[in-house]
Design a protein around this motif. Sequence first.
Motif, PDB file in Angstrom:
ATOM      1  N   LEU A   9      33.559 -36.137 -31.397  1.00  8.16           N
ATOM      2  CA  LEU A   9      34.761 -35.638 -32.071  1.00  8.16           C
ATOM      3  C   LEU A   9      34.829 -34.129 -31.876  1.00  8.16           C
ATOM      4  CD1 LEU A   9      37.210 -36.259 -33.997  1.00  8.16           C
ATOM      5  CD2 LEU A   9      35.734 -35.455 -35.853  1.00  8.16           C
ATOM      6  N   ILE A  10      35.955 -33.653 -31.328  1.00  6.40           N
ATOM      7  CA  ILE A  10      36.183 -32.211 -31.159  1.00  6.40           C
ATOM      8  C   ILE A  10      37.162 -31.774 -32.237  1.00  6.40           C
ATOM      9  CG2 ILE A  10      37.191 -30.428 -29.650  1.00  6.40           C
ATOM     10  CD1 ILE A  10      34.853 -31.514 -28.217  1.00  6.40           C
ATOM     11  N   PHE A  11      36.816 -30.706 -32.950  1.00  6.50           N
ATOM     12  CA  PHE A  11      37.708 -30.227 -34.013  1.00  6.50           C
ATOM     13  C   PHE A  11      37.928 -28.725 -33.795  1.00  6.50           C
ATOM     14  CE2 PHE A  11      38.155 -30.263 -39.000  1.00  6.50           C
ATOM     15  CZ  PHE A  11      39.452 -29.759 -38.876  1.00  6.50           C
ATOM     16  N   PRO A  12      39.075 -28.362 -33.176  1.00 11.71           N
ATOM     17  CA  PRO A  12      39.348 -26.933 -32.964  1.00 11.71           C
ATOM     18  C   PRO A  12      39.975 -26.309 -34.206  1.00 11.71           C
ATOM     19  CG  PRO A  12      40.962 -28.291 -31.763  1.00 11.71           C
ATOM     20  CD  PRO A  12      40.120 -29.230 -32.589  1.00 11.71           C
ATOM     21  N   TYR A  13      39.768 -25.027 -34.382  1.00 12.39           N
ATOM     22  CA  TYR A  13      40.404 -24.287 -35.473  1.00 12.39           C
ATOM     23  C   TYR A  13      41.794 -23.838 -34.978  1.00 12.39           C
ATOM     24  CZ  TYR A  13      41.165 -20.575 -38.888  1.00 12.39           C
ATOM     25  OH  TYR A  13      41.690 -19.768 -39.871  1.00 12.39           O
ATOM     26  N   PRO A  14      42.836 -24.049 -35.798  1.00 14.08           N
ATOM     27  CA  PRO A  14      44.196 -23.828 -35.289  1.00 14.08           C
ATOM     28  C   PRO A  14      44.620 -22.363 -35.186  1.00 14.08           C
ATOM     29  CG  PRO A  14      44.280 -24.605 -37.548  1.00 14.08           C
ATOM     30  CD  PRO A  14      42.832 -24.607 -37.162  1.00 14.08           C
ATOM     31  N   ALA A  15      44.072 -21.689 -34.195  1.00 14.15           N
ATOM     32  CA  ALA A  15      44.501 -20.334 -33.812  1.00 14.15           C
ATOM     33  C   ALA A  15      44.406 -20.331 -32.296  1.00 14.15           C
ATOM     34  CB  ALA A  15      43.550 -19.289 -34.401  1.00 14.15           C
ATOM     35  N   GLN A  16      45.318 -19.617 -31.640  1.00 10.93           N
ATOM     36  CA  GLN A  16      45.323 -19.660 -30.172  1.00 10.93           C
ATOM     37  C   GLN A  16      43.978 -19.232 -29.581  1.00 10.93           C
ATOM     38  OE1 GLN A  16      47.703 -21.382 -29.699  1.00 10.93           O
ATOM     39  NE2 GLN A  16      49.409 -20.259 -28.820  1.00 10.93           N
ATOM     40  N   GLY A  17      43.429 -18.116 -30.116  1.00  8.68           N
ATOM     41  CA  GLY A  17      42.178 -17.576 -29.576  1.00  8.68           C
ATOM     42  C   GLY A  17      40.994 -18.513 -29.807  1.00  8.68           C
ATOM     43  N   HIS A  18      41.179 -19.531 -30.651  1.00  7.23           N
ATOM     44  CA  HIS A  18      40.114 -20.498 -30.907  1.00  7.23           C
ATOM     45  C   HIS A  18      40.385 -21.814 -30.176  1.00  7.23           C
ATOM     46  CE1 HIS A  18      37.939 -18.442 -34.336  1.00  7.23           C
ATOM     47  NE2 HIS A  18      38.918 -17.627 -34.022  1.00  7.23           N
ATOM     48  N   MET A  19      41.667 -22.247 -30.209  1.00  4.00           N
ATOM     49  CA  MET A  19      41.964 -23.547 -29.576  1.00  4.00           C
ATOM     50  C   MET A  19      41.812 -23.487 -28.059  1.00  4.00           C
ATOM     51  SD  MET A  19      45.097 -25.300 -31.686  1.00  4.00           S
ATOM     52  CE  MET A  19      44.753 -26.975 -31.182  1.00  4.00           C
ATOM     53  N   LEU A  20      42.339 -22.399 -27.453  1.00  3.90           N
ATOM     54  CA  LEU A  20      42.350 -22.357 -25.982  1.00  3.90           C
ATOM     55  C   LEU A  20      40.950 -22.547 -25.385  1.00  3.90           C
ATOM     56  CD1 LEU A  20      45.021 -19.547 -25.388  1.00  3.90           C
ATOM     57  CD2 LEU A  20      45.231 -21.942 -24.732  1.00  3.90           C
ATOM     58  N   PRO A  21      39.936 -21.778 -25.825  1.00  3.20           N
ATOM     59  CA  PRO A  21      38.631 -21.985 -25.182  1.00  3.20           C
ATOM     60  C   PRO A  21      37.997 -23.343 -25.498  1.00  3.20           C
ATOM     61  CG  PRO A  21      38.455 -20.360 -26.960  1.00  3.20           C
ATOM     62  CD  PRO A  21      39.923 -20.642 -26.759  1.00  3.20           C
ATOM     63  N   LEU A  22      38.205 -23.852 -26.728  1.00  2.00           N
ATOM     64  CA  LEU A  22      37.582 -25.150 -27.039  1.00  2.00           C
ATOM     65  C   LEU A  22      38.282 -26.275 -26.261  1.00  2.00           C
ATOM     66  CD1 LEU A  22      35.508 -26.911 -28.377  1.00  2.00           C
ATOM     67  CD2 LEU A  22      36.712 -26.726 -30.548  1.00  2.00           C
ATOM     68  N   LEU A  23      39.589 -26.140 -26.053  1.00  2.00           N
ATOM     69  CA  LEU A  23      40.274 -27.174 -25.255  1.00  2.00           C
ATOM     70  C   LEU A  23      39.828 -27.086 -23.787  1.00  2.00           C
ATOM     71  CD1 LEU A  23      43.880 -27.250 -26.764  1.00  2.00           C
ATOM     72  CD2 LEU A  23      41.836 -28.507 -27.450  1.00  2.00           C
ATOM     73  N   ASP A  24      39.633 -25.867 -23.293  1.00  2.00           N
ATOM     74  CA  ASP A  24      39.135 -25.733 -21.913  1.00  2.00           C
ATOM     75  C   ASP A  24      37.731 -26.341 -21.793  1.00  2.00           C
ATOM     76  OD1 ASP A  24      41.461 -24.405 -21.272  1.00  2.00           O
ATOM     77  OD2 ASP A  24      40.594 -22.398 -21.334  1.00  2.00           O
ATOM     78  N   PHE A  25      36.924 -26.130 -22.822  1.00  2.00           N
ATOM     79  CA  PHE A  25      35.572 -26.702 -22.815  1.00  2.00           C
ATOM     80  C   PHE A  25      35.642 -28.232 -22.902  1.00  2.00           C
ATOM     81  CE2 PHE A  25      31.665 -27.849 -25.287  1.00  2.00           C
ATOM     82  CZ  PHE A  25      30.779 -27.683 -24.232  1.00  2.00           C
ATOM     83  N   THR A  26      36.586 -28.732 -23.689  1.00  2.00           N
ATOM     84  CA  THR A  26      36.761 -30.187 -23.820  1.00  2.00           C
ATOM     85  C   THR A  26      37.045 -30.803 -22.450  1.00  2.00           C
ATOM     86  OG1 THR A  26      37.601 -29.882 -26.052  1.00  2.00           O
ATOM     87  CG2 THR A  26      38.115 -31.969 -24.994  1.00  2.00           C
ATOM     88  N   HIS A  27      37.890 -30.110 -21.692  1.00  2.00           N
ATOM     89  CA  HIS A  27      38.202 -30.590 -20.348  1.00  2.00           C
ATOM     90  C   HIS A  27      36.910 -30.724 -19.520  1.00  2.00           C
ATOM     91  CE1 HIS A  27      40.626 -30.941 -16.674  1.00  2.00           C
ATOM     92  NE2 HIS A  27      39.728 -30.135 -16.132  1.00  2.00           N
ATOM     93  N   GLN A  28      36.021 -29.742 -19.659  1.00  2.00           N
ATOM     94  CA  GLN A  28      34.758 -29.805 -18.904  1.00  2.00           C
ATOM     95  C   GLN A  28      33.887 -30.975 -19.369  1.00  2.00           C
ATOM     96  OE1 GLN A  28      32.767 -26.041 -19.172  1.00  2.00           O
ATOM     97  NE2 GLN A  28      34.294 -24.997 -17.928  1.00  2.00           N
ATOM     98  N   LEU A  29      33.917 -31.228 -20.687  1.00  6.41           N
ATOM     99  CA  LEU A  29      33.117 -32.355 -21.196  1.00  6.41           C
ATOM    100  C   LEU A  29      33.635 -33.671 -20.615  1.00  6.41           C
ATOM    101  CD1 LEU A  29      32.637 -31.403 -24.973  1.00  6.41           C
ATOM    102  CD2 LEU A  29      30.928 -31.296 -23.145  1.00  6.41           C
ATOM    103  N   VAL A  30      34.981 -33.809 -20.572  1.00  4.34           N
ATOM    104  CA  VAL A  30      35.548 -35.046 -20.017  1.00  4.34           C
ATOM    105  C   VAL A  30      35.113 -35.193 -18.559  1.00  4.34           C
ATOM    106  CG1 VAL A  30      37.692 -36.283 -19.485  1.00  4.34           C
ATOM    107  CG2 VAL A  30      37.537 -34.940 -21.581  1.00  4.34           C
ATOM    108  N   ASN A  31      35.178 -34.087 -17.825  1.00  5.49           N
ATOM    109  CA  ASN A  31      34.752 -34.137 -16.413  1.00  5.49           C
ATOM    110  C   ASN A  31      33.299 -34.554 -16.268  1.00  5.49           C
ATOM    111  OD1 ASN A  31      37.129 -33.390 -15.352  1.00  5.49           O
ATOM    112  ND2 ASN A  31      36.578 -31.241 -14.993  1.00  5.49           N
ATOM    113  N   ASN A  32      32.527 -34.332 -17.311  1.00  6.83           N
ATOM    114  CA  ASN A  32      31.107 -34.700 -17.280  1.00  6.83           C
ATOM    115  C   ASN A  32      30.833 -36.041 -17.962  1.00  6.83           C
ATOM    116  OD1 ASN A  32      29.134 -32.500 -16.142  1.00  6.83           O
ATOM    117  ND2 ASN A  32      30.890 -31.442 -17.026  1.00  6.83           N
ATOM    118  N   GLY A  33      31.890 -36.827 -18.144  1.00 12.66           N
ATOM    119  CA  GLY A  33      31.703 -38.200 -18.610  1.00 12.66           C
ATOM    120  C   GLY A  33      31.604 -38.367 -20.120  1.00 12.66           C
TER     121      GLY A  33
END
Length: 484
Positions: A9-33
Amino acid sequence: MSENHPHVLIFPYPAQGHMLPLLDFTHQLVNNGVAITILVTPKNLPILDPLLSRNPSIKNLVLPFPSHPSIPAGVENVKDLPANGFRSMMYNLGKLRDPILEWFRNHPSPPSAIISDMFLGFTHEIATQLGIRRYVFSTSGALALSVVYSLWREMPKRKDPNDENENFHFPNIPNSPKFPFWQLSPIYRSYVEGDPSSEFIRECYLANIASHGIVFNTFMELENVYLDHLMKDLGHNRVWSVGPVLPPGEDDVSGQSNRGGSSSVLASEILAWLDKCEDHSVVYVCFGSQAVLTNKQMEELAIALDKSGVKFILSAKRATKGHASNDYGVIPSWFEEKVAGRGLIVRDWSPQVLILKHQAIGAFLTHCGWNSTLESLIAGVPMLTWPMGADQFANANLLVDEHEVAIRACEGAQTVPNSDELANLLAEAVQGNNVEERRLRASELRKVAINGIKEGGNSFKDLAAFVKKLREEATKIETKFLGN
Ligand SMILES: O=c1ccn([C@@H]2O[C@H](COP(=O)(O)OP(=O)(O)O[C@H]3O[C@H](CO)[C@@H](O)[C@H](O)[C@H]3O)[C@@H](O)[C@H]2O)c(=O)[nH]1
């Protein structure tokens, strides 16, 4: 959940400076299965669109936004609140505890770990109740987080409660940083003993410290000593630095042009304007997703940009619903015409990552938000620093004093710069005596950062090690479940 595809479960904090990097990291996690469920409230769902369209396997958990007396109805992201909105948002999201627990208990195959923003420390207790691990995602660097952890643990107080300049030393942190009181985290400075939201926030920080591990959007070569310090301080080595986490498809102009917001000037027009400028000749000016300059600050900045003679892009936010007065965000009426041809003004939101990567950019006047810092470093662009709050003073020190890739321009959220001094600094940033040396150091850090995220690099290895850890945890939980 399965050993090969742990569910998180990924839970980002709703601010741009917080969501953007965690969503980018989420993308990497998906790429890693890794199988992902991502938790947001309804109004933040559209921010997930780019991530979801690239990764249709990601599931959403959309929970209703709890009401709060100081958050206007319809606002669910701190980008629509003034700077002090961070605290009320932190406190308010704590009300999602029971709905999250209920969701886990009713899920046929619930996540085996929670990765949540550093402002959502209350999720540690949820994880503990469920018998799973919670990992902190730190959108700040390791120096800044070391200072914040030390503050919340030690709770140092001013000797004279009216002295904003009293120095606070952190002798246990490498290089013994010290800051005057007014530069400490505003969330810490506004702590009031016994006040329920202050106590909740303190508990959240202590829960961060107690959480199973931390994932940092930073890289080893930038913050080596602080990462080592944190491992010693926490008493374990479950600290992974995986940064800089880049947006997926970072070279795709149409994909990046609306990253986090939509721009008042088309990205293609901005890039076409930059194409006509000489290499390293343009100063990019932007203060992140939260800060809105006062009219007085904006006026002095406009005079400085005019006097400096430099080419520039000014990205300037307007006041939000939460600003009580009209004293914010207005660009002087004479400015646009006076600098036409030499400067480009972008209101509200600019495609920052694309701009910084353009070879015409020579310097970045920044508030030193951690994402802006990393985006500038990965583009090899030296900076002019104007820290305003949060972790930004620590970030500025790291850039100016330790890595010498930046020069100081101004300090403080309310400080009005002197336009003559600022004009000189703007000119110095692209034409001055030491500009080549700074550019060289910035380009060396850029190389190191890029090598770090490539196969075999430190950040690449830390990402792989973290995913391995998630897999092992998932297997343990599955085994326990089957054994019962
Ligand atoms: O016009 C804009 C403005 C911002 N951004 C992006 O928005 C993000 C802004 O993040 P950051 O530079 O970190 O600034 P803030 O939005 O101010 O971020 C908050 O969160 C950061 C991460 O915790 C902290 O380091 C900051 O101090 C805090 O103010 C970056 O990715 C920018 O590229 C744009 O793309 N266009």
